[in-house]
Design an enzyme around this catalytic site. Structure first.
Site, PDB file in Angstrom:
ATOM      1  N   GLU A  54       0.801  -1.221   0.000  1.00 56.72           N
ATOM      2  CA  GLU A  54       0.000   0.000   0.000  1.00 56.72           C
ATOM      3  C   GLU A  54       0.839   1.277   0.000  1.00 56.72           C
ATOM      4  O   GLU A  54       1.801   1.408   0.761  1.00 56.72           O
ATOM      5  CB  GLU A  54      -0.899  -0.009   1.236  1.00 56.72           C
ATOM      6  CG  GLU A  54      -1.972   1.055   1.228  1.00 56.72           C
ATOM      7  CD  GLU A  54      -3.112   0.648   2.136  1.00 56.72           C
ATOM      8  OE1 GLU A  54      -4.088   0.071   1.623  1.00 56.72           O
ATOM      9  OE2 GLU A  54      -3.005   0.887   3.355  1.00 56.72           O
ATOM     10  N   LYS A  56       0.713   4.741   1.242  1.00 57.28           N
ATOM     11  CA  LYS A  56      -0.074   5.299   2.349  1.00 57.28           C
ATOM     12  C   LYS A  56       0.754   6.335   3.088  1.00 57.28           C
ATOM     13  O   LYS A  56       1.772   6.013   3.694  1.00 57.28           O
ATOM     14  CB  LYS A  56      -0.463   4.146   3.290  1.00 57.28           C
ATOM     15  CG  LYS A  56      -1.274   4.510   4.497  1.00 57.28           C
ATOM     16  CD  LYS A  56      -1.570   3.245   5.289  1.00 57.28           C
ATOM     17  CE  LYS A  56      -2.473   3.481   6.468  1.00 57.28           C
ATOM     18  NZ  LYS A  56      -2.746   2.226   7.197  1.00 57.28           N
ATOM     19  N   LYS A 116      -8.138   2.455  -2.842  1.00 61.87           N
ATOM     20  CA  LYS A 116      -8.565   2.277  -1.466  1.00 61.87           C
ATOM     21  C   LYS A 116      -9.073   3.624  -0.952  1.00 61.87           C
ATOM     22  O   LYS A 116      -8.309   4.575  -0.820  1.00 61.87           O
ATOM     23  CB  LYS A 116      -7.432   1.755  -0.589  1.00 61.87           C
ATOM     24  CG  LYS A 116      -7.926   1.220   0.748  1.00 61.87           C
ATOM     25  CD  LYS A 116      -6.808   0.586   1.536  1.00 61.87           C
ATOM     26  CE  LYS A 116      -7.359  -0.026   2.817  1.00 61.87           C
ATOM     27  NZ  LYS A 116      -6.270  -0.352   3.764  1.00 61.87           N
ATOM     28  N   GLU A 165     -14.520  -5.539   2.097  1.00 61.71           N
ATOM     29  CA  GLU A 165     -13.865  -5.531   3.407  1.00 61.71           C
ATOM     30  C   GLU A 165     -14.883  -5.717   4.524  1.00 61.71           C
ATOM     31  O   GLU A 165     -15.929  -5.068   4.544  1.00 61.71           O
ATOM     32  CB  GLU A 165     -13.124  -4.212   3.598  1.00 61.71           C
ATOM     33  CG  GLU A 165     -12.426  -4.110   4.944  1.00 61.71           C
ATOM     34  CD  GLU A 165     -11.630  -2.822   5.082  1.00 61.71           C
ATOM     35  OE1 GLU A 165     -10.655  -2.659   4.324  1.00 61.71           O
ATOM     36  OE2 GLU A 165     -11.987  -1.981   5.918  1.00 61.71           O
ATOM     37  N   ASN A 186     -10.505  -6.885   8.086  1.00 62.75           N
ATOM     38  CA  ASN A 186      -9.635  -5.831   8.597  1.00 62.75           C
ATOM     39  C   ASN A 186      -9.580  -5.904  10.117  1.00 62.75           C
ATOM     40  O   ASN A 186     -10.607  -5.795  10.791  1.00 62.75           O
ATOM     41  CB  ASN A 186     -10.147  -4.459   8.156  1.00 62.75           C
ATOM     42  CG  ASN A 186      -9.120  -3.363   8.345  1.00 62.75           C
ATOM     43  OD1 ASN A 186      -8.178  -3.497   9.128  1.00 62.75           O
ATOM     44  ND2 ASN A 186      -9.301  -2.261   7.643  1.00 62.75           N
ATOM     45  N   GLU A 216      -6.056  -7.886   6.636  1.00 68.65           N
ATOM     46  CA  GLU A 216      -5.677  -6.483   6.568  1.00 68.65           C
ATOM     47  C   GLU A 216      -5.363  -5.946   7.961  1.00 68.65           C
ATOM     48  O   GLU A 216      -6.059  -6.247   8.922  1.00 68.65           O
ATOM     49  CB  GLU A 216      -6.814  -5.650   5.963  1.00 68.65           C
ATOM     50  CG  GLU A 216      -7.313  -6.125   4.609  1.00 68.65           C
ATOM     51  CD  GLU A 216      -8.523  -5.333   4.157  1.00 68.65           C
ATOM     52  OE1 GLU A 216      -8.528  -4.095   4.322  1.00 68.65           O
ATOM     53  OE2 GLU A 216      -9.483  -5.952   3.677  1.00 68.65           O
ATOM     54  N   SER A 217      -4.340  -5.120   8.053  1.00 70.08           N
ATOM     55  CA  SER A 217      -3.933  -4.400   9.275  1.00 70.08           C
ATOM     56  C   SER A 217      -3.204  -5.307  10.266  1.00 70.08           C
ATOM     57  O   SER A 217      -3.230  -6.535  10.155  1.00 70.08           O
ATOM     58  CB  SER A 217      -5.116  -3.719   9.957  1.00 70.08           C
ATOM     59  OG  SER A 217      -5.700  -2.738   9.122  1.00 70.08           O
TER      60      SER A 217
END
Length: 258
Positions: A54, A56, A116, A165, A186, A216-217
């Site tokens: 990503e 970001k 995103k 998601e 997530n 995710e995360s």
């Protein structure tokens, strides 16, 4: 509620852009784009974990992360490091992203690229395709069921792939009901910003084998990647750890995680 505020802000920003770039113009530009890449083939399960890397700059939970003056160069480093897809944060207010970032990245890399953002309108979906996106994020928690279904179908109609998601069992059931082929869990609750590293492991058993499973995360080290892989992740989406260190070396270490 953080998610509601983020979604409202993203929609307001899209409405502002539409004043100078009407829906008809964005639709024309979207339809003029070459066909989107088949993201499912890039992210299909393999004998080792795959990574969506990503671009970001910041987040509501962590604040500023990295300046990233050249997002296309950052994405090219991700491709060199072995990423299977690129995610670009385009939300302006809290993440410091833009559609210009997305367009620059899609012009530079040969991997599929995810927009995103907090997508809640068809205009935003058309913006994604017009900028060259191959995937679009849909956050179940931020959308009414009829809007979720409409946007999911519209993304497919434009030849892109929806990444749906989720953050709970009920949201996961909604993604499954859509027939989503790409389902993310997530660990970050976007309503509270709390992090639950074990959420993916608790929910992954509900995801059908026909869907690609994305964690995710909560990924900062190779051990975090190995943890997600051990409980069933096909793909891991990683942002912070890649923008705050050497992206190529970090990616390579993550891909080797067992």
């Amino acid at each position: 509620m953080v998610l509601a505020d983020l979604t409202a802000g993203a929609v307001a920003d899209a409405e502002r852009r539409s004043e100078s770039r009407p829906l008809s113009v964005v639709e024309r530009d979207a339809l003029a784009r070459p066909a989107a890449k088949d993201a499912l083939s890039f992210l299909a399960p393999a004998d080792r974990v795959k990574i969506i890397a990503e671009v970001k700059r910041a987040s509501p939970s962590r604040g500023a992360l990295a300046e990233i003056p050249d997002p296309a160069h950052q994405a090219a480093l991700y491709e060199t490091g072995g990423a299977s897809a690129i995610s670009v944060l385009t939300e302006e207010r809290r993440f410091g992203g833009s559609l210009a970032d997305l367009e620059a990245v899609t012009a530079r890399v040969s991997l599929p690229v995810l927009r995103k953002d907090f997508i809640a309108t068809r205009y935003q979906v058309l913006e994604a395709r017009a900028a060259g996106a191959d995937l679009v994020l849909l956050i179940v928690a931020g959308l009414e069921p009829d809007v979720l279904r409409d946007l999911y179908g519209f993304i497919l109609e434009l030849g892109m792939t929806p990444l749906v998601e989720t953050h709970s069992a009920d949201e996961l059931d909604a993604a499954i009901d859509l027939g989503a082929a790409l389902i993310g869990v997530n660990a970050r609750n976007l309503k509270t910003l709390e992090l639950d590293r074990d959420l993916f492991g608790r929910l992954v058993g509900r995801i059908p084998d026909s869907a690609i499973k994305i964690a995710e995360s909560a990924v900062l080290t190779p051990a975090d990647v190995a943890h997600y892989r051990s409980v069933g992740a096909d793909v891991v989406l990683i942002g912070e750890a890649l923008v705050t260190g050497d992206p190529v070396a970090t990616l390579e270490s993550f891909l080797e995680a067992k």
